[in-house]
Design an enzyme around this catalytic site. Structure first.
Site, short mmCIF file in Angstrom:
data_model
loop_
_atom_site.label_atom_id
_atom_site.label_comp_id
_atom_site.label_asym_id
_atom_site.label_seq_id
_atom_site.Cartn_x
_atom_site.Cartn_y
_atom_site.Cartn_z
N GLU A 1 0.83 -1.20 0.00
CA GLU A 1 0.00 0.00 0.00
C GLU A 1 0.87 1.26 0.00
OE1 GLU A 1 -3.15 0.23 -0.34
OE2 GLU A 1 -3.64 -1.91 -0.17
N PRO B 1 -16.83 -3.88 15.80
CA PRO B 1 -17.71 -4.45 14.77
C PRO B 1 -18.37 -3.39 13.89
CG PRO B 1 -18.13 -5.46 16.90
CD PRO B 1 -17.20 -4.33 17.15
N GLU C 1 -7.01 11.84 -4.53
CA GLU C 1 -6.04 12.89 -4.28
C GLU C 1 -5.25 12.52 -3.04
OE1 GLU C 1 -6.61 17.58 -3.58
OE2 GLU C 1 -8.42 16.44 -4.01
#
Lengths: 222, 222
Positions: free
Chosen positions: B57, B78, B109
């Site tokens: 990433e 959760p 962006e």
DNA sequence: ACAAAAGTGTTCGATATACACCCATGT
DNA sequence: ACATGGGTGTATATCGAACACTTTTGT
């Protein structure tokens, strides 16, 4: 979408007995690693927070509630579990006394082991345990977790024994006492531990209110 | 079995520019929270370790490789993602300069924001960012992450500015210099930064070998 | 010569470490 | 009276905090 990744909450449970730091392990009843020792844990349920899952496991294994619990680390190597992708979110817990142990559903047996003498562990649990010990030692230095290893009231000698057990070295009595008393989080009780044939030892308790005041002043940073 | 829990790796990327600590945020293109700022991240692939996912990433968002990366915490409430159960394993990264930014596939962006002036964030990302800042500050005190915020070579003044930016307070020049030099992990270079109309400043570099020696002696405990 | 930033020492208080004896109780 | 563990003080070294002036360069 992302197919079939399972989430486990695993817990390293620390306690001290016989002046020794110990952790609770369970003997696995089923495959994989049946017959090996492992740290207690189980899968996280659909609508349960991670910490809730850890507390539930802890309750199932030890019957204990209301104990110190802190997230440790997340282990997610793709091959750490032969059954498939299982990500383990590990927690470490600190309990006051090494008892209250009952076998859980997945466990054949539960038993306390000294951290200095651990059996061969299932999965990557050895690594997790070593990391937990390191974290406990660090936290003992700048937080008050130490008090969680004792009951409501304790003598200064007992407190010192906790530190000695965790650090695995002996400390100077005078320096230790001065240091903990300077923290101003202990409240002396009008109660003495009289035992055998020696001078009675004063009981103290950890004072949550004194501790909060110091936190506000930024002396502790937890 | 355990149905459909997804795992995300989210990364807080720190850098310093203009004497200010900043993090990289991306503007979300799609629902949920489309149009809001969020920390970069994405789902963990089937056969990818957690750290690999974070590095992937990071590379996709910034183009950077070989940078300091450390697991931060796992957030698993959760209800933290309206799409369903998504557990976020957060990492924090520290890069030398706030550039090399390209928009990723999910991002409209990307932009650097001073940590003292953050926009409203998607999901529970505000909480994650605050936790990361706290961790960075703590680590700066007893590790050498600070050097990761600088390039290969740097002057002592630049190093001090890093600490001042992270702690958001000014430090005494003499005390600071004495302290970092006493660590014995800096190597003075025969090179000076000459700029404008002032006395040139000596460049130093972080010496990995000196650092390793000290680690062996137990001076650092990381 | 002067403007700008680099570089340099000393003092003081707080904190950590090392170290040895007296005290209160039960038997 | 003695054995057992509880309790206490002092000296020294180390570390962090406060604080101001001289040096080197470019213009």
């Amino acid at each position: 979408m992302k197919p079939n990744i399972k989430i486990a909450a695993d817990i390293i449970i620390f306690a001290i007995t016989d002046l020794t730091l110990k952790i609770l392990l369970i003997k696995r009843k089923y495959q994989p690693f049946a017959g090996l020792w492992a740290i207690p844990g189980g899968f996280v349920e659909e609508n349960e927070s991670l910490e809730d899952a850890a507390r539930r496991e802890l309750r199932e294994e030890t019957g204990l509630t209301d104990i110190y619990l802190e997230q440790l680390y997340t282990f997610g190597d793709p091959n750490r579990d032969p059954r498939g992708r299982v990500i383990s979110i590990s927690y470490f817990a600190v309990v006051a006394e090494a008892k209250s142990v009952k076998g859980g559903t997945d466990a054949a047996e539960a038993q306390w082991f000294p951290v200095s003498d651990l059996p061969y562990l299932a999965f990557d649990h050895q690594r997790i345990v070593l990391y937990a010990i390191e974290r406990l030692r660090n936290k003992l230095e700048y937080t008050t977790v130490g008090f969680s290893l004792l009951g409501e009231k304790f003598t200064l000698t007992q407190l010192q024994q906790v530190y000695e057990a965790v650090f695995n070295k002996s400390l100077d009595k005078r320096n230790f006492r001065r240091k903990v008393l300077q923290l101003k989080v202990l409240e002396p009780l009008k109660e003495w531990k009289r035992e055998g044939l020696a001078r009675p030892a004063r009981y103290y308790k950890f004072s949550e209110t004194k501790f909060e005041k110091l936190k506000d002043k930024g002396i502790f940073f937890l």
